[in-house]
Each structure stands twice: as C-alpha cells, then as structure tokens.
Design a protein around this motif. Sequence first.
Motif, PDB file in Angstrom:
ATOM      1  N   PHE A 195     -89.841  -6.621  69.801  1.00  0.00           N
ATOM      2  CA  PHE A 195     -89.646  -6.933  68.383  1.00  0.00           C
ATOM      3  C   PHE A 195     -88.341  -6.317  67.874  1.00  0.00           C
ATOM      4  CE2 PHE A 195     -90.306  -6.616  63.824  1.00  0.00           C
ATOM      5  CZ  PHE A 195     -91.051  -7.753  63.499  1.00  0.00           C
TER       6      PHE A 195
ATOM      7  N   LEU B 129     -98.540 -18.127  64.287  1.00  0.00           N
ATOM      8  CA  LEU B 129     -98.230 -16.944  63.475  1.00  0.00           C
ATOM      9  C   LEU B 129     -97.396 -15.940  64.265  1.00  0.00           C
ATOM     10  CD1 LEU B 129    -101.490 -16.226  61.424  1.00  0.00           C
ATOM     11  CD2 LEU B 129     -99.342 -17.214  60.620  1.00  0.00           C
ATOM     12  N   GLU B 130     -97.722 -15.795  65.554  1.00  0.00           N
ATOM     13  CA  GLU B 130     -96.965 -14.863  66.398  1.00  0.00           C
ATOM     14  C   GLU B 130     -95.529 -15.351  66.575  1.00  0.00           C
ATOM     15  OE1 GLU B 130     -97.751 -12.452  70.577  1.00  0.00           O
ATOM     16  OE2 GLU B 130     -99.237 -13.907  69.839  1.00  0.00           O
TER      17      GLU B 130
ATOM     18  N   GLY C 241     -93.785 -14.563  63.559  1.00  0.00           N
ATOM     19  CA  GLY C 241     -93.548 -13.125  63.506  1.00  0.00           C
ATOM     20  C   GLY C 241     -92.277 -12.727  64.230  1.00  0.00           C
ATOM     21  N   TYR C 242     -92.058 -13.296  65.415  1.00  0.00           N
ATOM     22  CA  TYR C 242     -90.830 -12.996  66.163  1.00  0.00           C
ATOM     23  C   TYR C 242     -89.599 -13.599  65.474  1.00  0.00           C
ATOM     24  CZ  TYR C 242     -93.500 -10.981  70.000  1.00  0.00           C
ATOM     25  OH  TYR C 242     -94.319 -10.172  70.753  1.00  0.00           O
TER      26      TYR C 242
ATOM     27  N   LEU D 170     -98.177 -11.621  59.867  1.00  0.00           N
ATOM     28  CA  LEU D 170     -97.894 -12.565  60.949  1.00  0.00           C
ATOM     29  C   LEU D 170     -98.321 -12.036  62.316  1.00  0.00           C
ATOM     30  CD1 LEU D 170     -94.381 -13.912  59.872  1.00  0.00           C
ATOM     31  CD2 LEU D 170     -96.634 -14.921  59.451  1.00  0.00           C
ATOM     32  N   MET D 171     -98.180 -10.732  62.543  1.00  0.00           N
ATOM     33  CA  MET D 171     -98.531 -10.161  63.849  1.00  0.00           C
ATOM     34  C   MET D 171     -99.910  -9.495  63.837  1.00  0.00           C
ATOM     35  SD  MET D 171     -95.783 -11.193  65.158  1.00  0.00           S
ATOM     36  CE  MET D 171     -95.548 -10.606  66.811  1.00  0.00           C
TER      37      MET D 171
ATOM     38  N   MET E 119     -99.583 -17.715  72.917  1.00  0.00           N
ATOM     39  CA  MET E 119     -98.894 -17.282  71.689  1.00  0.00           C
ATOM     40  C   MET E 119     -99.138 -18.319  70.585  1.00  0.00           C
ATOM     41  SD  MET E 119     -94.839 -16.347  71.097  1.00  0.00           S
ATOM     42  CE  MET E 119     -94.822 -15.082  72.339  1.00  0.00           C
ATOM     43  N   ASP E 120     -99.769 -17.886  69.475  1.00  0.00           N
ATOM     44  CA  ASP E 120    -100.068 -18.837  68.405  1.00  0.00           C
ATOM     45  C   ASP E 120     -98.890 -18.959  67.443  1.00  0.00           C
ATOM     46  OD1 ASP E 120    -100.139 -16.614  66.736  1.00  0.00           O
ATOM     47  OD2 ASP E 120    -102.321 -16.446  66.788  1.00  0.00           O
TER      48      ASP E 120
ATOM     49  N   PHE F 283     -94.493  -4.367  73.038  1.00  0.00           N
ATOM     50  CA  PHE F 283     -94.335  -5.196  71.843  1.00  0.00           C
ATOM     51  C   PHE F 283     -93.249  -4.641  70.932  1.00  0.00           C
ATOM     52  CE2 PHE F 283     -95.288  -5.387  67.287  1.00  0.00           C
ATOM     53  CZ  PHE F 283     -95.097  -6.742  67.061  1.00  0.00           C
TER      54      PHE F 283
END
Length: 266
Positions: free
Chosen positions: A222, A4-5, A8-9, A37-38, A1-2, A218
């Motif tokens: 989310f 940005l991810e 995103g969360y 972001l995702m 998980m980077d 996902f």
Amino acid sequence: MDILEILGYFGALLIGVVLGLIGGGGSILTVPVLVYLMAINPVTATAYSLFVVGTSALVGALRNIPKNLIDFRTAIVFAIPAFIAVYLTRLYLVPAIPEEIFSVGGFTVTKNIGIMLFFAIIMVVASISMIREKENGRNTEVKKVSYNYPLIILEGSLVGLLTGIVGAGGGFLIIPALVILAKLPMKKAVATSLLIIAFKSLIGFIGDVQNLEIDWVFLLIFTGISVAGIFLGVYLNNFINGKRLKKGFGWFVLLMGIYIILKEIL
C-alpha cells in the motif's frame, strides 16, 4: 480481490498523487481509504496511516534537501515535542480509550466510532483551511528566522497529540505555525513541514508496533503504491494549476468529512 479492494489500492495511488501535486492533504484520505475500502479496524488504520504518511512525507522531504528548502534547526525545535507527544499518544493514550466511550438515547459511541467522528471533524477543519486559503504576498521573501520557543513547543505537542489520535500528518496545522512562529517563507515552511511529518509519524508508528499486529506485506504494498503516486503527482504538477486543485480537493475533503459523520451517527 474484490472491487472495494481494487478501489482501495487506487486510493493509495491517489493519496500519493495529491501529496505530489499540492504538497499535503493526501494523508487526510488514508484512514477513510483503509477503513471503508480495505475493511481495516479504525485503530489499526490510524497506525497504518502513520507509516504511509511518514514514508510518503520522507520521500518528499528528501526531494527538497538538494534544493536547500528545509530549515533543519526549525524542524528540530518543532519536532522534538511532536515526536514525544505522538509516541506517547500511540503507546498509552489510544490503547487506554475505552471500547464504549458513552451512550446517548440508545446510541453508543464506541472507540471505533469516536475515532472516526474525531477524524471527520479534523477533515472538515482541514478542508475549510484549504478552501479559504488566499494568495498573498506575505512571507514569500527570505527573512531572518526567529523562534518563539514556548509557542513552538506547545504547537508541536498539540500537533503530535492530534497526529497520534487520527493518524493524519497535520500539515495544515504545522505550516501556519512555521510561518507565524518561526517566520519561515512559505516554500521553506512547506518543505520543512514534510520532514517534521515524516519523523513524527514514523516515530508514532513505533509506538503501535508494540501494541498491534502489523500486516507488513499489505502495509508495504500500500505504501509503495502511495510513494509511486507522489512521483506521478510531481509530474502532473507541470500541467495542473496547484491553487485551483487545492481548493477543489478542499471541497472533496469537506464532503467526505460530512459523509463520515453522517455514516457513523446514522
């Protein structure tokens, strides 16, 4: 998980917190979070946004039912044309938009760019309504509800069309319509708008299920984070001035809308 991810969360949580704090506005963040972001395609992002917004608004509406704040008759009168418009928009209009809309001086407006630009314009309009909102004494007392049926049907259809294209809840259009056209007190208008947003968004999403491949794992994660954010926002509402927060959020949405316009054009 980077990184940005992860952001995103965190954005999913923020969407719910904003909804819990000010009763609206969080949905305007959903598409930018999903797209930037995702890394989700804008068409798919607007579909996912309908599910996230619809589920979150439904949670908010269910919280208001025991308080007798929802006018169900008004919700039905407004929602039926909105249901139809958003469903048909997602099922037929969005898939019919060409991949290349037009070209000007070597700059091609694609379907994805067009959707994001239109969404950014809606963000700017919504932000101005939040920034300029003034506290006044009108429509705070209980009045006899009256119905301007032709205008309510027209407004419901327009909001449904808008929701279908950009995937936002449209509360900044629904609430004034309920106050002006149905003579609802402000608190009832806000609560009733949540029920309308919930059902028209979820019905619109049904139109997407028939056209898109949905990543349910996902989407449910989310959405779950966003719903958790609502309860956090409701708790924080006891300590934060909602009016000031709404104006501050309005400025944030304005800057984000301008950023999206510049990013997509440049």
